[in-house]
Design a protein around this motif. Structure first.
Motif, mmCIF file in Angstrom:
data_model
loop_
_atom_site.group_PDB
_atom_site.id
_atom_site.type_symbol
_atom_site.label_atom_id
_atom_site.label_comp_id
_atom_site.label_asym_id
_atom_site.label_seq_id
_atom_site.Cartn_x
_atom_site.Cartn_y
_atom_site.Cartn_z
ATOM 1 N N ARG A 598 74.823 8.871 -20.427
ATOM 2 C CA ARG A 598 73.758 8.276 -21.239
ATOM 3 C C ARG A 598 74.236 7.051 -22.002
ATOM 4 O O ARG A 598 73.431 6.219 -22.415
ATOM 5 C CB ARG A 598 73.214 9.317 -22.214
ATOM 6 N N ASN A 620 65.996 9.256 -17.343
ATOM 7 C CA ASN A 620 66.320 9.967 -18.587
ATOM 8 C C ASN A 620 67.783 9.834 -18.955
ATOM 9 O O ASN A 620 68.169 10.146 -20.084
ATOM 10 C CB ASN A 620 65.949 11.441 -18.466
ATOM 11 N N HIS A 621 68.599 9.401 -17.999
ATOM 12 C CA HIS A 621 70.033 9.239 -18.229
ATOM 13 C C HIS A 621 70.405 7.796 -18.532
ATOM 14 O O HIS A 621 71.590 7.468 -18.618
ATOM 15 C CB HIS A 621 70.813 9.707 -16.986
#
Length: 709
Positions: A598, A620-621
């Motif tokens: 991330r 989402n990462h």
């Protein structure tokens, strides 16, 4: 404090008060040099830090730098020493205690210094009762004191004897007319006005002209948003004018440079302030001239060589141009010279008489010619040298490396060529150099062996030259201070063949760059617990990327570049940590796409053999990512909608894969952060089956500078 001869014998009541004071204060006896020695067996007038008059009254008390902590009680015996003329409590730590109003009882004080003493809160109105004060110093770097009630006018209106006023770091928050009138109407004898970082605003008011004795003006760090009036030339005793970081505007009056008494002028960090340098008078008083980060322009006048007392000149990041005057060579007092980031051209002056120089910074100009080392051999005090980012040429004279005090040498991004000859000198003389940067030149031949014997060396960059030969990594094991090593892009063959135990003796690097070094085996770096930057790109490394790579630096590795090798896969299991930059492009990696951490801002997996689909949750990462390329692989499936969660993405390149389906609408919306979107070489269609590029009109998204679909 001034020295006052002790001729009287200590009065008993004075001794009692001093001992009571000592016992009430908390201090570190291992640091104290004054309080720790006070005792009843000796005359208190002879105690360190104490001065008495002929009658034995304590008139001077210096407890500066005594490691005093805690506060001073309102009932402290300090405030019973009513004969005190001078009191110095500077450089202690009173733990942000309030200033006791009882200071106002010390009405005989002519000198009060509470600077950097750790007091906090509002300055009591009782301070205005010390009407004999000639010096008041309440300056602080903690920004912990403020003038509100009383305001500046109320504080100083009765302190008419003040010669020196230091309120640096005190929150005064006053408009130009207000603070100028308060000072000029109350302090007719003022010589030193020091109020840096006090939240003062402008403009300057002409009432300041009443201060006929004004010598030192320090107002740095105040948001004045004002031009500088020419009336500063009327201060016939002006020696220091310091106005850095004041948001000054307009053109600076040239006449101020010609004030005959002025020896220090600091206008730095005023990016909207314009001006040029006049001809300087013969035998001018200038010692320090600082104009960095302003819009000063033009040529340096030849008459700058007449400033025989000039010690420091800093004009970094201005718009000066033309040659550097040869007359600088006659400045015998010159200690620091910073002309970096201007447009100077021509050759470097000889500095033949400037034997006191400790810093020469000519970074980022247009200078040509060579290093005039025959005139530099006498620069035995030189500590810092930066000639990088110019057009300098010729050889780098080897004796330059052996100037006795030189610690930092930046010569990168020039046109230096030829070999650096080995130099016959005792290893014991190789003591000082800590940073050597010779990168981006045309140097050739073997890397000089003496570089591997400089014990203090912390950073060595030889990248982007034509050095040749083989270097064994183990040669660096004796350089225990080395933390930054860059040998990239030469004709070197760096060998990593040895036992694991040998690599355990290498210094603990924070940066290791060995790009294009013909590496055939991966160095065993498992013991590198501080590594934050690793570049092994453009080599001949093959096989798996070992999972210990991602654990380097105890999980603090930020930058990883393994591109342009022959790596085939990532050894399982592997765990990404807080990597910011991951570049694996141009290998033969296959299988599934590694899910980036991330923290990653830059991810390049392009030109490999990855054959999976894009993970459904990949967006989402990518909360921090601005660059993502997985082009030239064998990806299948669709572009997942989660890519819309990569809200900072500026470059997305998925070209030349086997992707199909539609483009998530967020990628072409007007509020998209994308600047480059490349989806060519896929089978991307609209929902009705029409190829997307037939429907899309370039220019729909004004923020996207390049779209290829």
């Amino acid at each position: 404090m001034d020295v006052i001869l002790v001729t009287g014998q200590c009065l008993s009541n004075q001794r009692v008060l001093l001992l009571q004071l000592r016992n009430s204060l908390t201090f570190d006896s291992s640091i104290s040099t004054k309080l720790v020695q006070w005792n009843q067996t000796t005359d208190c007038c002879r105690w360190n830090g104490v001065n008495c008059d002929y009658a034995g009254q304590v008139i001077g008390l210096d407890l500066s730098s005594e490691s005093i902590s805690g506060g001073i009680d309102n009932s402290s015996s300090l405030f019973s020493l009513r004969s005190l003329h001078r009191l110095n409590l500077a450089s202690n730590n009173f733990d942000f205690a309030q200033l006791p109003p009882e200071f106002g009882k010390l009405t005989s004080l002519t000198y009060l210094n509470l600077s950097e003493s750790g007091f906090a809160g509002k300055i009591p109105s009782e301070f205005s009762q010390m009407t004999r004060l000639m010096t008041l110093d309440l300056s602080t770097s903690f920004y912990s004191l403020e003038l509100e009630n009383p305001n500046l006018k109320m504080l100083i209106q009765d302190l008419t004897e003040l010669r020196e006023l230091y309120l640096d770091g005190v929150n005064i928050s006053a408009q130009g007319y207000e603070w100028c009138h308060s000072i000029s109407s109350s302090l007719p004898h003022l010589q030193v006005l020091s109020m840096s970082n006090c939240y003062l605003s402008g403009p300057f008011d002409s009432s300041l002209l009443k201060l006929r004795s004004l010598s030192v003006v320090r107002l740095d760090g105040n948001p004045l948003f004002s031009s500088i009036p020419e009336f500063f030339t009327n201060f016939s005793n002006l020696t220091v004018l310091s106005l850095s970081s004041c948001d000054l505007l307009g053109a600076f009056p040239k006449k101020i440079f010609q004030v005959p008494t002025l020896h220090t002028l600091d206008l730095s960090n005023n990016r909207l302030l314009e001006g040029s340098l006049p001809e300087f008078p013969e035998n001018g008083s200038f010692q320090n001239l600082v104009l960095s980060y302003t819009k000063f322009f033009g040529r340096l006048p030849l008459s700058i060589g007449s400033l025989g007392l000039l010690s420091m000149i800093e004009i970094r990041s201005c718009n000066f141009s033309g040659p550097i005057p040869y007359s600088l060579a006659s400045l015998t007092h010159l200690v620091s010279l910073d002309f970096s980031s201007n447009n100077f051209n021509g050759s470097i002056p000889s500095f033949s008489l400037s034997k006191n120089l400790t810093e020469i910074n000519l970074y980022n100009n247009c200078l040509t010619g060579g290093i005039p080392f025959s005139n530099w051999e006498h620069l035995e005090n030189l500590v810092f040298l930066d000639l990088s980012y110019n057009f300098l040429s010729g050889n780098i004279p080897a004796p330059l490396f052996f100037l006795p005090l030189l610690k930092v040498m930046y010569l990168s991004n020039n046109r230096f060529s030829g070999r650096i000859s080995e130099f016959a000198i005792k290893i014991s003389n190789l003591l000082g150099l800590e940073v050597i940067d010779l990168s981006s030149n045309s140097l050739e031949g073997q890397v000089p062996k003496f570089l591997f014997q400089i014990q203090a060396l912390a950073s060595l960059s030889l990248s982007s030259n034509n050095f040749e030969g083989m270097i064994e990594l183990q040669i660096f094991e004796n350089l225990k201070n080395l933390v930054d090593l860059d040998l990239s892009y030469n004709n070197l063959l760096v060998s990593a063949r040895d036992s694991n135990s040998a690599f355990s003796l290498l210094p603990q690097f924070t940066t290791l760059r060995l790009a294009s070094c013909k590496l055939q085996e991966l160095p065993d770096l498992k013991n590198q617990s501080r590594l934050m930057t690793l570049d092994l790109s453009d080599n001949q490394l093959h096989g798996e990327i070992p999972n210990w790579i991602w654990e380097l630096g105890n999980g603090q590795l930020r930058f990883v570049n393994l591109s342009h090798n022959l790596f085939s896969n990532l050894q399982e299991p592997y765990v990404f940590h807080r990597h910011d930059y991951i570049d694996l492009h141009s290998n033969v990696l296959h299988g599934e796409i590694p899910i980036p951490p991330r923290s990653a801002a830059y991810i390049d997996y392009s030109s490999n053999n990855f054959s999976s689909s894009i993970p459904a949750d990949i967006g989402n990462h990518l909360p921090s990512a601005f660059f993502l390329s997985i082009s030239n692989n064998k990806l299948t499936g669709i572009i997942p909608g989660s890519i819309c969660n990569a809200s900072r993405l500026e470059v997305l390149d998925l070209s030349n894969n086997f992707l199909h389906g539609t483009v998530p609408s967020c990628l072409i919306e007007k509020n998209s952060t994308l600047k480059v979107l490349n989806l060519t070489g896929n089978n991307i269609t609209e929902s009705k089956g029409t190829p997307f590029q037939q429907k899309f009109q370039p220019g729909q998204n004004a923020r996207v500078s390049a779209i290829n679909i």
